[in-house]
Design a protein around this motif. Sequence first.
Motif, mmCIF file in Angstrom:
data_model
loop_
_atom_site.group_PDB
_atom_site.id
_atom_site.type_symbol
_atom_site.label_atom_id
_atom_site.label_comp_id
_atom_site.label_asym_id
_atom_site.label_seq_id
_atom_site.Cartn_x
_atom_site.Cartn_y
_atom_site.Cartn_z
ATOM 1 N N GLU A 207 -14.113 4.119 -80.543
ATOM 2 C CA GLU A 207 -14.752 4.107 -81.854
ATOM 3 C C GLU A 207 -15.613 2.869 -82.077
ATOM 4 O OE1 GLU A 207 -14.672 6.495 -84.137
ATOM 5 O OE2 GLU A 207 -13.428 7.777 -82.854
ATOM 6 N N GLY A 208 -15.585 1.930 -81.137
ATOM 7 C CA GLY A 208 -16.375 0.706 -81.290
ATOM 8 C C GLY A 208 -15.825 -0.225 -82.356
ATOM 9 N N ILE A 209 -14.509 -0.224 -82.542
ATOM 10 C CA ILE A 209 -13.870 -1.070 -83.559
ATOM 11 C C ILE A 209 -13.382 -2.358 -82.904
ATOM 12 C CG2 ILE A 209 -11.993 -1.253 -85.242
ATOM 13 C CD1 ILE A 209 -12.035 1.825 -85.420
ATOM 14 N N ARG A 210 -13.834 -3.487 -83.410
ATOM 15 C CA ARG A 210 -13.405 -4.779 -82.893
ATOM 16 C C ARG A 210 -12.221 -5.306 -83.698
ATOM 17 N NH1 ARG A 210 -18.730 -8.505 -81.615
ATOM 18 N NH2 ARG A 210 -19.950 -6.947 -80.473
ATOM 19 N N VAL A 211 -11.322 -5.994 -83.007
ATOM 20 C CA VAL A 211 -10.185 -6.631 -83.673
ATOM 21 C C VAL A 211 -10.294 -8.140 -83.496
ATOM 22 C CG1 VAL A 211 -7.684 -6.888 -83.783
ATOM 23 C CG2 VAL A 211 -8.681 -4.641 -83.312
ATOM 24 N N PHE A 212 -10.316 -8.845 -84.625
ATOM 25 C CA PHE A 212 -10.262 -10.307 -84.626
ATOM 26 C C PHE A 212 -8.861 -10.674 -85.116
ATOM 27 C CE2 PHE A 212 -14.637 -9.051 -85.261
ATOM 28 C CZ PHE A 212 -15.292 -9.784 -84.291
ATOM 29 N N SER A 213 -8.031 -11.144 -84.212
ATOM 30 C CA SER A 213 -6.638 -11.409 -84.567
ATOM 31 C C SER A 213 -6.443 -12.873 -84.934
ATOM 32 C CB SER A 213 -5.704 -11.013 -83.426
ATOM 33 O OG SER A 213 -6.105 -11.604 -82.212
ATOM 34 N N LEU A 214 -5.553 -13.090 -85.893
ATOM 35 C CA LEU A 214 -5.271 -14.435 -86.399
ATOM 36 C C LEU A 214 -3.770 -14.674 -86.319
ATOM 37 C CD1 LEU A 214 -6.338 -17.028 -87.845
ATOM 38 C CD2 LEU A 214 -5.871 -15.855 -90.010
ATOM 39 N N GLY A 215 -3.369 -15.533 -85.371
ATOM 40 C CA GLY A 215 -1.959 -15.871 -85.232
ATOM 41 C C GLY A 215 -1.568 -16.943 -86.232
ATOM 42 N N VAL A 216 -0.411 -16.735 -86.906
ATOM 43 C CA VAL A 216 0.034 -17.659 -87.952
ATOM 44 C C VAL A 216 1.430 -18.167 -87.601
ATOM 45 C CG1 VAL A 216 0.422 -17.972 -90.418
ATOM 46 C CG2 VAL A 216 -1.246 -16.278 -89.628
ATOM 47 N N GLY A 217 1.566 -19.468 -87.448
ATOM 48 C CA GLY A 217 2.867 -20.046 -87.132
ATOM 49 C C GLY A 217 2.755 -21.095 -86.051
ATOM 50 N N THR A 218 3.905 -21.589 -85.601
ATOM 51 C CA THR A 218 3.954 -22.605 -84.551
ATOM 52 C C THR A 218 4.871 -22.144 -83.427
ATOM 53 O OG1 THR A 218 5.816 -23.780 -85.569
ATOM 54 C CG2 THR A 218 3.584 -24.431 -86.249
ATOM 55 N N GLU A 219 4.708 -22.734 -82.267
ATOM 56 C CA GLU A 219 5.568 -22.394 -81.132
ATOM 57 C C GLU A 219 7.004 -22.860 -81.366
ATOM 58 O OE1 GLU A 219 3.873 -23.930 -77.582
ATOM 59 O OE2 GLU A 219 2.107 -22.614 -77.636
ATOM 60 N N LYS A 220 7.165 -23.938 -82.104
ATOM 61 C CA LYS A 220 8.509 -24.430 -82.417
ATOM 62 C C LYS A 220 9.206 -23.505 -83.392
ATOM 63 C CE LYS A 220 10.931 -28.462 -84.285
ATOM 64 N NZ LYS A 220 10.764 -29.820 -84.864
ATOM 65 N N GLY A 221 8.443 -22.977 -84.359
ATOM 66 C CA GLY A 221 8.988 -22.039 -85.325
ATOM 67 C C GLY A 221 9.858 -22.700 -86.380
ATOM 68 N N SER A 222 10.513 -21.872 -87.200
ATOM 69 C CA SER A 222 11.407 -22.384 -88.237
ATOM 70 C C SER A 222 12.319 -21.262 -88.713
ATOM 71 C CB SER A 222 10.608 -22.943 -89.419
ATOM 72 O OG SER A 222 10.031 -21.887 -90.174
ATOM 73 N N THR A 223 13.264 -21.628 -89.538
ATOM 74 C CA THR A 223 14.136 -20.630 -90.144
ATOM 75 C C THR A 223 13.356 -19.834 -91.188
ATOM 76 O OG1 THR A 223 14.879 -22.251 -91.783
ATOM 77 C CG2 THR A 223 16.212 -22.032 -89.772
ATOM 78 N N ILE A 224 13.964 -18.720 -91.639
ATOM 79 C CA ILE A 224 13.283 -17.828 -92.572
ATOM 80 C C ILE A 224 14.043 -17.826 -93.899
ATOM 81 C CG2 ILE A 224 12.437 -15.497 -92.969
ATOM 82 C CD1 ILE A 224 12.657 -15.067 -89.918
ATOM 83 N N PRO A 225 13.465 -18.371 -94.965
ATOM 84 C CA PRO A 225 14.157 -18.392 -96.249
ATOM 85 C C PRO A 225 14.384 -16.980 -96.804
ATOM 86 C CG PRO A 225 12.259 -19.872 -96.241
ATOM 87 C CD PRO A 225 12.147 -19.006 -95.026
ATOM 88 N N LYS A 226 15.503 -16.809 -97.511
ATOM 89 C CA LYS A 226 15.780 -15.558 -98.203
ATOM 90 C C LYS A 226 16.650 -15.871 -99.405
ATOM 91 C CE LYS A 226 17.398 -10.818 -97.661
ATOM 92 N NZ LYS A 226 18.000 -9.818 -96.728
ATOM 93 N N GLY A 227 16.062 -15.768 -100.590
ATOM 94 C CA GLY A 227 16.775 -16.154 -101.799
ATOM 95 C C GLY A 227 17.088 -17.631 -101.770
ATOM 96 N N ASN A 228 18.386 -17.970 -101.974
ATOM 97 C CA ASN A 228 18.816 -19.369 -101.933
ATOM 98 C C ASN A 228 19.298 -19.786 -100.553
ATOM 99 O OD1 ASN A 228 18.304 -19.745 -104.695
ATOM 100 N ND2 ASN A 228 20.304 -18.888 -105.248
ATOM 101 N N GLY A 229 19.221 -18.860 -99.593
ATOM 102 C CA GLY A 229 19.691 -19.173 -98.254
ATOM 103 C C GLY A 229 18.634 -18.890 -97.211
ATOM 104 N N ILE A 230 19.098 -18.563 -96.003
ATOM 105 C CA ILE A 230 18.204 -18.235 -94.908
ATOM 106 C C ILE A 230 18.702 -16.980 -94.214
ATOM 107 C CG2 ILE A 230 17.437 -20.607 -94.507
ATOM 108 C CD1 ILE A 230 19.443 -20.786 -92.220
ATOM 109 N N ILE A 231 17.809 -16.314 -93.476
ATOM 110 C CA ILE A 231 18.182 -15.117 -92.728
ATOM 111 C C ILE A 231 18.966 -15.534 -91.485
ATOM 112 C CG2 ILE A 231 17.280 -13.179 -91.386
ATOM 113 C CD1 ILE A 231 14.988 -12.973 -93.333
#
Length: 321
Positions: A207-231
């Motif tokens: 279809e001739g559709i181009r994808v420009f991808s944008l990576g968000v984050g770091t290789e070290k990473g982090s925990t994931i907040p959820k409410g008052n705690g973390i996942i």
Amino acid sequence: MIWAYPNVSLLSILAVIFSLLYAVYLYRFYIINKKLKVKTHRLFLKMGLRVLYFLLFLVALAGPSVGNATKEIKQEGKDIFIAIDLSQSMNAQDIGPSRLQRVKFELKNLVKNFSTDRIGLIIFSSEAFVQCPLTFDQNVLQLHLDGLHTNLVPNYGTDIAAPLTLAIQKFKTDENQDPKSKSIVLISDGENFGDNLNAIIDNMKEEGIRVFSLGVGTEKGSTIPKGNGIIMDKNSNGPAISKLSSNTLKRIASETNGQYFEISDDAQEIPQLITTIEKVEGTVTGSRTVEASANKYFYFLLAALGLALLDMILPLRTISM
């Protein structure tokens, strides 16, 4: 003659200031004339010279345009779907204040750069939904961007194939079938639990559709907040750590003739993403002819500077010795 900057108020103020200053000069000459023998015709010659180049400065400031010409302006069209990952991992705070909040801030600037193109918004996690169809309306887009949060979509993992499939479908069924350049801006931390990417990539190439991808984050990473705690990770019974995984995003961009960009602690590549999309040649959907005229202010400015220089290097004596 057409004036590029017909600011009558500014020109009037400058003329008044000049008149007041020159009135002070003439008054001083009048006082001197009462005590000394002065040749008045030399004064009038000097005064005429200064008035002339001051008027030329004002004309140059107003931007005179002389002559008529026509110019053909081509109207190009691009259709862009922005696919945003809203999985829980986008709440990770390895990029402040969080991955998603940073993306929302950056997207507002990105959207403003494509005001003449149609932009649509797709949100996804394990499923994909059209949050905003293709539109020229910048206000609507900004409103949808403000309302993005991870609770808008079901969160059972991330399937990157889902938004790509939906974007292809919407491109094909769009009511406006004028030929246009079609692109997808895929924004994610790269974690992918889906499959069937090969067939989707082949479809986009057809279809001739181009994808420009944008990576968000770091290789070290982090925990994931959820409410008052973390996942928590069910397998290790410890905190779940989300890291940027760029391999899938790079592959999709590369195989669709697009490009990969990144937002992390070390890379801030939104400006490069904007520049790259701007360089994508849109399909010409029409043209219009407009009248154009050349601004000739430089000639008036050059004449004024010449007379001013003459006034400085060849002073006219107003008092005979």
